[in-house]
Design a protein around this motif. Structure first.
Motif, PDB file in Angstrom:
ATOM      1  N   SER A  35       0.889  -1.058   0.014  1.00 34.18           N
ATOM      2  CA  SER A  35       0.216  -0.015  -0.134  1.00 34.18           C
ATOM      3  C   SER A  35       0.825   1.180  -0.058  1.00 34.18           C
ATOM      4  O   SER A  35       2.097   1.212   0.183  1.00 34.18           O
ATOM      5  N   TYR A  37       0.896   5.478   0.997  1.00 33.56           N
ATOM      6  CA  TYR A  37       0.425   6.850   1.420  1.00 33.56           C
ATOM      7  C   TYR A  37       0.771   8.080   1.241  1.00 33.56           C
ATOM      8  O   TYR A  37       2.070   8.050   0.897  1.00 33.56           O
ATOM      9  N   GLN A  39       1.630  12.002   2.750  1.00 33.05           N
ATOM     10  CA  GLN A  39       1.406  12.873   3.781  1.00 33.05           C
ATOM     11  C   GLN A  39       1.813  14.130   3.407  1.00 33.05           C
ATOM     12  O   GLN A  39       3.155  14.368   3.118  1.00 33.05           O
ATOM     13  N   THR A  43       0.126  17.335   7.947  1.00 32.58           N
ATOM     14  CA  THR A  43      -1.216  16.410   8.166  1.00 32.58           C
ATOM     15  C   THR A  43      -0.846  14.988   8.405  1.00 32.58           C
ATOM     16  O   THR A  43       0.310  14.480   8.236  1.00 32.58           O
ATOM     17  N   ALA A  44      -2.149  14.183   8.649  1.00 32.96           N
ATOM     18  CA  ALA A  44      -2.024  12.695   8.761  1.00 32.96           C
ATOM     19  C   ALA A  44      -1.891  12.119   7.340  1.00 32.96           C
ATOM     20  O   ALA A  44      -2.010  12.698   6.376  1.00 32.96           O
ATOM     21  N   PRO A  45      -1.378  11.010   7.425  1.00 32.95           N
ATOM     22  CA  PRO A  45      -0.973  10.185   5.879  1.00 32.95           C
ATOM     23  C   PRO A  45      -2.486  10.002   5.542  1.00 32.95           C
ATOM     24  O   PRO A  45      -3.263   9.664   6.345  1.00 32.95           O
ATOM     25  N   LEU A  47      -4.315   7.160   2.513  1.00 35.27           N
ATOM     26  CA  LEU A  47      -4.101   6.081   1.712  1.00 35.27           C
ATOM     27  C   LEU A  47      -4.339   6.241   0.145  1.00 35.27           C
ATOM     28  O   LEU A  47      -5.402   6.822  -0.228  1.00 35.27           O
ATOM     29  N   TYR A  50      -3.923   0.498  -2.353  1.00 37.37           N
ATOM     30  CA  TYR A  50      -3.791  -0.764  -1.508  1.00 37.37           C
ATOM     31  C   TYR A  50      -3.778  -1.880  -2.422  1.00 37.37           C
ATOM     32  O   TYR A  50      -4.209  -1.612  -3.720  1.00 37.37           O
ATOM     33  N   TYR A  88       4.934   7.018   1.301  1.00 40.56           N
ATOM     34  CA  TYR A  88       5.475   5.974   2.077  1.00 40.56           C
ATOM     35  C   TYR A  88       4.866   4.629   1.339  1.00 40.56           C
ATOM     36  O   TYR A  88       3.625   4.572   1.182  1.00 40.56           O
ATOM     37  N   VAL A  90       4.113   0.523   2.254  1.00 39.15           N
ATOM     38  CA  VAL A  90       4.023  -0.116   3.381  1.00 39.15           C
ATOM     39  C   VAL A  90       3.436  -1.563   3.070  1.00 39.15           C
ATOM     40  O   VAL A  90       2.894  -1.681   2.290  1.00 39.15           O
ATOM     41  N   GLY A 100       4.070  -5.501  10.123  1.00 34.35           N
ATOM     42  CA  GLY A 100       4.169  -4.501   9.093  1.00 34.35           C
ATOM     43  C   GLY A 100       5.406  -3.567   9.058  1.00 34.35           C
ATOM     44  O   GLY A 100       6.218  -3.524  10.132  1.00 34.35           O
ATOM     45  N   VAL A 101       5.633  -2.993   8.061  1.00 31.88           N
ATOM     46  CA  VAL A 101       6.982  -2.176   7.705  1.00 31.88           C
ATOM     47  C   VAL A 101       6.503  -1.028   6.977  1.00 31.88           C
ATOM     48  O   VAL A 101       6.037  -1.391   6.083  1.00 31.88           O
ATOM     49  N   PHE A 102       7.178   0.081   7.433  1.00 30.82           N
ATOM     50  CA  PHE A 102       6.980   1.221   6.282  1.00 30.82           C
ATOM     51  C   PHE A 102       8.228   1.436   5.699  1.00 30.82           C
ATOM     52  O   PHE A 102       9.310   1.133   6.273  1.00 30.82           O
ATOM     53  N   GLY A 104      11.142   3.978   4.130  1.00 34.90           N
ATOM     54  CA  GLY A 104      11.713   5.145   4.803  1.00 34.90           C
ATOM     55  C   GLY A 104      10.949   6.646   4.401  1.00 34.90           C
ATOM     56  O   GLY A 104      11.219   7.856   4.846  1.00 34.90           O
TER      57      GLY A 104
END
Lengths: 111, 122
Positions: A35, A37, A39, A43-45, A47, A50, A88, A90, A100-102, A104
């Motif tokens: 997925s 994202y 940002q 602000t918040a990330p 989506l 996906y 990002y 993910v 889970g992992v993001f 960098g």
């Protein structure tokens, strides 16, 4: 240092196309969905993509995703100044206890 | 409309305890995982852990195991993260997000809270 590698920054002019890569391994991207994202500053990330290439409702088709082997790519066409943001990737990683992992993150600059 | 509303900014001293929260609405809170994500100043997003409010099953990223406690109270549609003794290095923005899990291994965050800024300074 994330197990998913993204370029720290990319840039392009308005109207152009840009791609952002996300490189992993068989324990994460190679065997799991990715997925993406966005940002925007302060602000918040949000989506964007996906299941590798599906867009939630409301996300314009200028944004697209793909996956091949252990790498994934986010493509943005018809760049706008409002696309300037951090992006990002993910995914799930079977080597991690939580899963889970993001990546960098990649800073997109629209020149 | 799905919403995740987080508690307000916090200013704490090293060694103090803290609990921040994330209240969900507009969907069946008990049946979706909630994830917590850290963003240190000027840095990227980090996966902290997940919790399933239905039974409070929680999982932690190795980096956060033992450092924080993730909990949920399904009776009030709220998930939380708490620290027993804050460090200066805990200063960050913290986001909660609804984690979707679908058959076939599809996992993603579809809705996000607005973030809670935690400042830790003596």
């Amino acid at each position: 240092q994330s197990v998913l590698t993204q370029p720290p920054s990319v840039s392009a002019a308005p109207g152009q196309r840009v791609t952002i890569s996300c490189s992993g391994s068989s324990s994460n991207i190679g065997n799991n969905f990715v997925s993406w994202y966005q940002q925007l500053p302060g602000t918040a990330p949000k989506l964007l993509i996906y299941e590798n290439n599906r867009r939630p409702s409301g996300i314009p088709d200028r944004f697209s995703g793909s996956k091949s082997g252990t790498s994934a790519t986010l493509a943005i066409t018809g760049l706008q100044t409002g696309d300037e943001a951090d992006y990002y990737c993910v995914t799930w990683d079977t080597n991690l206890s939580v899963g889970g992992v993001f990546g960098g993150g990649t800073k997109l600059t629209v020149l | 409309e799905v919403q995740l509303v987080q508690s307000g900014a916090e200013m704490k001293k090293p060694g103090e305890s803290l609990k921040i929260s994330c209240k969900g609405s507009g969907y069946s809170f008990s049946t979706f995982w909630i994830g917590w994500v850290r963003q240190m100043p000027g840095k990227g997003l980090e996966w902290m852990g997940l919790i399933y409010p239905g039974d409070s099953d929680a999982t932690y990223s190795p980096s956060f195991q033992g450092q924080v406690t993730i909990s949920a109270d399904k009776s009030i549609n709220t998930a939380s993260v708490q620290w027993s003794s804050l460090k200066a290095s805990d200063a960050a923005m913290y986001f909660c997000a609804r984690h979707v899990r679908q058959r076939g291994g599809s996992y993603y965050f579809d809705y996000w809270g607005q973030g809670t800024l935690v400042t830790v300074s003596s």
